[in-house]
Write a protein that holds these residues in place. Structure first.
Motif, PDB file in Angstrom:
ATOM      1  N   LYS A 143     -15.988  -8.348  -1.774  1.00 52.02           N
ATOM      2  CA  LYS A 143     -16.419  -9.083  -0.581  1.00 52.02           C
ATOM      3  C   LYS A 143     -15.305  -9.997  -0.076  1.00 52.02           C
ATOM      4  O   LYS A 143     -15.001 -10.025   1.126  1.00 52.02           O
ATOM      5  N   ARG A 144     -14.703 -10.758  -0.991  1.00 49.05           N
ATOM      6  CA  ARG A 144     -13.686 -11.721  -0.569  1.00 49.05           C
ATOM      7  C   ARG A 144     -12.440 -11.035  -0.025  1.00 49.05           C
ATOM      8  O   ARG A 144     -11.697 -11.625   0.775  1.00 49.05           O
ATOM      9  N   ALA A 145     -12.190  -9.793  -0.454  1.00 50.01           N
ATOM     10  CA  ALA A 145     -11.044  -9.065   0.093  1.00 50.01           C
ATOM     11  C   ALA A 145     -11.219  -8.836   1.586  1.00 50.01           C
ATOM     12  O   ALA A 145     -10.253  -8.916   2.360  1.00 50.01           O
ATOM     13  N   VAL A 146     -12.442  -8.565   2.023  1.00 51.91           N
ATOM     14  CA  VAL A 146     -12.706  -8.391   3.453  1.00 51.91           C
ATOM     15  C   VAL A 146     -12.638  -9.738   4.170  1.00 51.91           C
ATOM     16  O   VAL A 146     -12.115  -9.840   5.276  1.00 51.91           O
ATOM     17  N   LEU A 147     -13.169 -10.776   3.524  1.00 51.37           N
ATOM     18  CA  LEU A 147     -13.147 -12.102   4.142  1.00 51.37           C
ATOM     19  C   LEU A 147     -11.727 -12.603   4.358  1.00 51.37           C
ATOM     20  O   LEU A 147     -11.476 -13.408   5.261  1.00 51.37           O
ATOM     21  N   ALA A 148     -10.794 -12.156   3.515  1.00 50.19           N
ATOM     22  CA  ALA A 148      -9.410 -12.623   3.618  1.00 50.19           C
ATOM     23  C   ALA A 148      -8.677 -12.024   4.807  1.00 50.19           C
ATOM     24  O   ALA A 148      -7.587 -12.485   5.158  1.00 50.19           O
ATOM     25  N   ILE A 149      -9.247 -10.984   5.439  1.00 49.12           N
ATOM     26  CA  ILE A 149      -8.593 -10.353   6.586  1.00 49.12           C
ATOM     27  C   ILE A 149      -8.815 -11.215   7.824  1.00 49.12           C
ATOM     28  O   ILE A 149      -9.936 -11.617   8.115  1.00 49.12           O
ATOM     29  N   GLY A 205     -13.581  -2.794   5.987  1.00 50.20           N
ATOM     30  CA  GLY A 205     -13.189  -3.504   7.195  1.00 50.20           C
ATOM     31  C   GLY A 205     -13.590  -2.756   8.453  1.00 50.20           C
ATOM     32  O   GLY A 205     -14.077  -3.362   9.421  1.00 50.20           O
ATOM     33  N   ARG A 206     -13.402  -1.436   8.479  1.00 51.26           N
ATOM     34  CA  ARG A 206     -13.774  -0.651   9.661  1.00 51.26           C
ATOM     35  C   ARG A 206     -15.284  -0.683   9.892  1.00 51.26           C
ATOM     36  O   ARG A 206     -15.748  -0.821  11.036  1.00 51.26           O
ATOM     37  N   GLN A 207     -16.058  -0.558   8.812  1.00 49.96           N
ATOM     38  CA  GLN A 207     -17.507  -0.527   8.968  1.00 49.96           C
ATOM     39  C   GLN A 207     -18.051  -1.879   9.419  1.00 49.96           C
ATOM     40  O   GLN A 207     -18.954  -1.940  10.261  1.00 49.96           O
ATOM     41  N   THR A 209     -20.050  -2.750  12.999  1.00 50.28           N
ATOM     42  CA  THR A 209     -21.315  -3.481  13.065  1.00 50.28           C
ATOM     43  C   THR A 209     -21.204  -4.694  13.975  1.00 50.28           C
ATOM     44  O   THR A 209     -22.076  -4.939  14.819  1.00 50.28           O
ATOM     45  N   LEU A 210     -20.142  -5.472  13.827  1.00 56.23           N
ATOM     46  CA  LEU A 210     -19.991  -6.680  14.628  1.00 56.23           C
ATOM     47  C   LEU A 210     -19.834  -6.355  16.110  1.00 56.23           C
ATOM     48  O   LEU A 210     -20.422  -7.033  16.975  1.00 56.23           O
ATOM     49  N   TYR A 236     -15.158  -2.328  26.564  1.00 55.95           N
ATOM     50  CA  TYR A 236     -15.306  -3.604  25.871  1.00 55.95           C
ATOM     51  C   TYR A 236     -14.148  -3.817  24.900  1.00 55.95           C
ATOM     52  O   TYR A 236     -13.703  -2.859  24.233  1.00 55.95           O
ATOM     53  N   PRO A 237     -13.657  -5.043  24.804  1.00 58.23           N
ATOM     54  CA  PRO A 237     -12.675  -5.336  23.740  1.00 58.23           C
ATOM     55  C   PRO A 237     -13.343  -5.227  22.381  1.00 58.23           C
ATOM     56  O   PRO A 237     -14.577  -5.223  22.277  1.00 58.23           O
ATOM     57  N   THR A 238     -12.544  -5.152  21.360  1.00 59.18           N
ATOM     58  CA  THR A 238     -13.080  -4.985  20.008  1.00 59.18           C
ATOM     59  C   THR A 238     -12.536  -6.069  19.091  1.00 59.18           C
ATOM     60  O   THR A 238     -11.426  -6.562  19.284  1.00 59.18           O
ATOM     61  N   VAL A 239     -13.345  -6.412  18.122  1.00 61.06           N
ATOM     62  CA  VAL A 239     -12.914  -7.288  17.034  1.00 61.06           C
ATOM     63  C   VAL A 239     -12.663  -6.398  15.826  1.00 61.06           C
ATOM     64  O   VAL A 239     -13.573  -5.702  15.360  1.00 61.06           O
ATOM     65  N   ASP A 240     -11.447  -6.377  15.346  1.00 63.25           N
ATOM     66  CA  ASP A 240     -11.065  -5.513  14.232  1.00 63.25           C
ATOM     67  C   ASP A 240     -10.642  -6.354  13.034  1.00 63.25           C
ATOM     68  O   ASP A 240     -10.188  -7.488  13.183  1.00 63.25           O
ATOM     69  N   LEU A 241     -10.790  -5.756  11.869  1.00 56.09           N
ATOM     70  CA  LEU A 241     -10.330  -6.359  10.617  1.00 56.09           C
ATOM     71  C   LEU A 241      -9.242  -5.456  10.051  1.00 56.09           C
ATOM     72  O   LEU A 241      -9.493  -4.643   9.159  1.00 56.09           O
ATOM     73  N   PRO A 242      -8.022  -5.558  10.584  1.00 56.43           N
ATOM     74  CA  PRO A 242      -6.954  -4.633  10.173  1.00 56.43           C
ATOM     75  C   PRO A 242      -6.433  -4.965   8.784  1.00 56.43           C
ATOM     76  O   PRO A 242      -6.254  -6.123   8.425  1.00 56.43           O
ATOM     77  N   VAL A 243      -6.184  -3.931   8.012  1.00 55.38           N
ATOM     78  CA  VAL A 243      -5.662  -4.094   6.652  1.00 55.38           C
ATOM     79  C   VAL A 243      -4.233  -3.579   6.644  1.00 55.38           C
ATOM     80  O   VAL A 243      -3.995  -2.394   6.889  1.00 55.38           O
ATOM     81  N   ALA A 244      -3.286  -4.464   6.392  1.00 53.29           N
ATOM     82  CA  ALA A 244      -1.872  -4.085   6.319  1.00 53.29           C
ATOM     83  C   ALA A 244      -1.484  -3.918   4.860  1.00 53.29           C
ATOM     84  O   ALA A 244      -1.602  -4.843   4.065  1.00 53.29           O
ATOM     85  N   GLU A 245      -1.043  -2.723   4.504  1.00 57.05           N
ATOM     86  CA  GLU A 245      -0.621  -2.478   3.131  1.00 57.05           C
ATOM     87  C   GLU A 245       0.703  -3.183   2.857  1.00 57.05           C
ATOM     88  O   GLU A 245       1.530  -3.358   3.751  1.00 57.05           O
ATOM     89  N   ALA A 246       0.887  -3.583   1.624  1.00 56.04           N
ATOM     90  CA  ALA A 246       2.136  -4.228   1.220  1.00 56.04           C
ATOM     91  C   ALA A 246       3.279  -3.221   1.299  1.00 56.04           C
ATOM     92  O   ALA A 246       3.214  -2.146   0.709  1.00 56.04           O
ATOM     93  N   GLU A 247       4.296  -3.561   2.062  1.00 54.80           N
ATOM     94  CA  GLU A 247       5.437  -2.666   2.235  1.00 54.80           C
ATOM     95  C   GLU A 247       6.482  -2.930   1.154  1.00 54.80           C
ATOM     96  O   GLU A 247       6.678  -4.065   0.731  1.00 54.80           O
ATOM     97  N   ASP A 248       7.128  -1.851   0.722  1.00 50.16           N
ATOM     98  CA  ASP A 248       8.251  -1.975  -0.202  1.00 50.16           C
ATOM     99  C   ASP A 248       9.484  -2.272   0.651  1.00 50.16           C
ATOM    100  O   ASP A 248      10.139  -1.357   1.164  1.00 50.16           O
ATOM    101  N   ILE A 249       9.771  -3.559   0.844  1.00 51.11           N
ATOM    102  CA  ILE A 249      10.839  -3.962   1.769  1.00 51.11           C
ATOM    103  C   ILE A 249      12.203  -3.467   1.283  1.00 51.11           C
ATOM    104  O   ILE A 249      13.057  -3.081   2.087  1.00 51.11           O
ATOM    105  N   LYS A 250      12.410  -3.462  -0.044  1.00 44.52           N
ATOM    106  CA  LYS A 250      13.701  -3.003  -0.561  1.00 44.52           C
ATOM    107  C   LYS A 250      13.931  -1.538  -0.218  1.00 44.52           C
ATOM    108  O   LYS A 250      15.016  -1.158   0.264  1.00 44.52           O
TER     109      LYS A 250
END
Length: 531
Positions: free
Chosen positions: A85-91, A333-335, A339-340, A359-373
């Motif tokens: 649950k908190r993982a979604v809330l952190a977005i 996040g998509r689901q 709903t919202l 209509y505009p949308t409210v999204d909860l995008p999840v960005a994966e951690a990139e390997d910057i090196k």
């Protein structure tokens, strides 16, 4: 006198009175009472099977109560479910323009104000309650002053709702005297039914998946506690003579029992008490292994993996398992966004700005951690080869924003390669120290680029010497190139060419080139000695 008719996102009329009325408030008695008997206490396999069966048959009250108690009684289940649950809330919610078209900025600003309100995050917590139970319902208490705005989001006990008996998919509000309940008013409720598996929604909650593990773990912990109560405590054995009377035996038994609590007892003469030490602790391993196994199964059910909660045996494995969690997080996040947008954002816009084509949308995008090196190494290799990469895309992947005009910009070090000035191209800007950088000019003789003096500086004798030498490079290298071209022309295969070049090594006519370099070195040394 004209009246204003409130309409929904599809242009259909909506009753203002129904929006302002609280519909699903609990009652002191009846089917919407918040009070109830505990379900997890004394739970048996037969009763759990009946509870799960009744939930599918249209009576989910005990199952929903059990799902609530599981989060209170099982520490591990509460932990992993809370993590999801908190993982979604952190977005951070993002308000986006519609994909095909745009809407007015004032609509976007109003939606952003709605999303940034403190009660919005509290509502998200209640919406995510559906992950465990299979569905969640949050009532929107609308307020109308200058605009229509949610003054409060109220979580409603899922036991106060039921699914229709014909399809098992439509949520209805329970009412006294009605087996079917009644329809929920449109736009007064946020109804989140997460799609965790195919089938009826009441069968899709994580609590149903973890219920049997919860029951088995309850038995395991109970047996483990009983084992620990007596493990390590010496066995007390009382011995009496054959002629002992029943009263004397009772005295001895009471004395043996009193030793456990009081560590003191008296017995008649002729009787004795023996202490037998307990040996072996295999019970700990048995019960502990069972509890750990069940916890691992719950982790797999809720998080899709165990590496980041239990094992973590290697970094590589943990990273692979973490990717599984990203898949679940993206889906959640998509689901939630769907709903919202359906139950809150679109009605909010329609009530205040009228129906919109898009209509505009409210999204909860999840960005994966990139390997910057790895990304940096790939860019460092591919960009010089001609790969065109948008700077905005690279900034997005590494999490850097576009710098403002007056921002303090990081620059390449002085040892970096000087910029190349193409013919007709503007000269490079001065560096921070105010020094004009060196440039490189195209050479018409060799087709390459050669460093020149800094802007504003007069060419010296060495620059002139270099310029003169470059005019003769073709003549100096001609003997070498002629020999190489002859061997290339005569070679019949790649292996033959390698053999010819090996034989040619040491016999190349480099005399003119060597003399040119020697002369230039001598002149440069003389210029240096002369100051």
């Amino acid at each position: 006198m004209s009246t204003y008719q409130l309409v929904d996102p599809h242009g259909r009329p909506v009753s203002s009175a129904s929006l302002l009325r609280e519909e699903a408030a609990p009652t002191l008695t009846g089917v919407r009472s918040i009070w109830g008997e505990p379900v997890a206490s004394g739970l048996t396999p037969a009763r759990l099977a009946r509870i799960l069966h009744d939930a599918v048959e249209g009576e989910p009250g005990e199952y929903l109560a059990l799902a609530e108690e599981m989060e209170e009684r099982d520490l591990h289940y509460a932990s992993v479910l809370g993590t999801r649950k908190r993982a979604v809330l952190a977005i951070e919610p993002v308000v986006n323009q519609p994909k095909n078209g745009t809407v007015d900025d004032k609509i976007l600003d109003a939606v952003r104000d709605l999303v940034e309100a403190p009660i919005f995050e509290d509502m998200l917590i209640d919406v995510l309650d559906g992950l465990g139970k299979g569905f969640s319902v949050v009532e929107i208490l609308w307020d109308h002053q200058a605009t229509w705005y949610p003054r409060e989001y109220v979580w409603r006990d899922p036991r106060h709702f039921q699914f229709d008996r014909r399809t098992g998919r439509e949520l209805r509000l329970r009412e006294d005297g009605s087996t079917e309940g009644r329809d929920l008013s449109r736009y007064s409720f946020i109804r989140h039914i997460p799609k965790l598996k195919s089938g009826l929604p009441i069968r899709g909650g994580l609590a149903r998946l973890a219920a049997w593990a919860f029951l088995l773990k309850s038995y395991t912990l109970k047996d483990w506690a009983a084992f620990l109560e007596v493990f390590g405590m010496p066995l007390r054995v009382g011995r009496y003579n054959r002629s002992a009377t029943p009263d004397e035996k009772r005295v001895l038994l009471r004395a043996v029992r009193d030793l456990a609590a009081d560590a003191a007892a008296i017995i008649p003469s002729g009787m004795e008490i023996e202490f037998i030490e307990a040996k072996g602790g295999s019970g700990n391993a048995v019960f502990g292994a069972m509890a750990e196994y069940l916890d691992a199964q719950i982790s797999k059910a809720v998080l899709g993996q165990t590496m980041t909660t239990d094992d973590g045996s290697s970094l590589a494995q943990a990273q692979v398992h973490e990717n599984v969690r990203y898949d679940l997080l993206r889906a959640d996040g998509r689901q939630v966004s769907t709903t919202l947008n359906r139950d809150l954002i679109h009605p909010f816009i329609a009530f205040n700005f009228g129906p919109q084509e898009r209509y505009p949308t409210v999204d909860l995008p999840v960005a994966e951690a990139e390997d910057i090196k790895t990304l940096s190494e790939a860019l460092n290799t591919l960009v010089p080869l001609g790969l065109k990469v948008a700077g905005s895309e690279v900034r997005e992947k590494i999490g850097l924003s576009e710098p403002e005009d007056d921002a303090d910009i990081l620059r390449a070090s002085a040892a970096a390669k000087p910029p190349v000035t193409e013919p007709g191209q503007a000269e490079a800007e001065p560096d921070d120290a105010g020094t004009e950088p060196a440039t490189a000019q195209a050479c018409p003789s060799c087709g390459g680029y050669h460093a020149t003096a800094r802007a504003g500086e007069e060419p010296d004798e060495l620059d002139a010497l270099l310029e003169e030498a470059l005019q003769e490079w073709g003549t100096d290298l001609a003997p070498v190139l002629d020999q190489l071209q002859a061997e290339f022309a005569a070679a019949s295969s790649y292996e033959d060419l390698k053999a010819r070049l090996d034989r040619l090594a040491g016999t190349l006519d480099v005399g003119p080139l060597a003399r040119r370099i020697a002369d230039l070195a001598l002149i440069a040394r003389g210029l240096g000695d002369a100051g």
